[in-house]
Design an enzyme around this catalytic site. Structure first.
Site: not given
Length: 125
Positions: A66, A71, A86
């Site tokens: 995934s 940030h 996953c």
């Protein structure tokens, strides 16, 4: 018959009171993030990076399992990290612990969201 199928786990991590000097070195921080995710056993297939002016950055890793993103707001000593996988057999906690240490976060908040799909039994005529 209907049911829920667990397809992944999404970890939303808020790292506060981080080492501001470390976060100001955006490229080094990106490299640390990449290294930690890679060494966790997740498979990095691509990456992106953007540096803001005068400081701050965003980086993401596209994973076979995934994605992972970071940030950073160095001026506030804060990182927002998302890890979505996953690979339900992978214990993600060691990676989260490592990221906390790497960025010198005095405080961390982690929310885990189970990603599930509603599935329906196919109708056989």
């Amino acid at each position: 018959m209907n049911g829920q199928l667990k397809l992944g786990e999404h970890y939303i991590c808020d790292l506060s009171n981080c080492d501001q000097e470390r976060l100001m070195d955006a490229r080094r921080s990106r490299d640390l993030f990449y290294q930690a995710v890679f060494e966790s056993g997740l498979t990095i297939v691509s990456e992106g990076y953007y540096e803001f002016s005068p400081h701050g950055f965003t980086c993401f890793l596209l994973l076979a399992e995934s994605h992972a993103s970071l940030h950073a707001w160095p001026e506030h000593g804060y990182c927002a990290i998302d890890l979505f996988t996953c690979n339900l057999d992978l214990d993600i906690q060691p990676l989260i612990n490592r990221l906390q240490v790497m960025f010198g976060a005095a405080d961390i908040s982690v929310r885990k969201i189970e990603r599930e799909a509603e599935v329906r039994e196919p109708c056989l005529i």
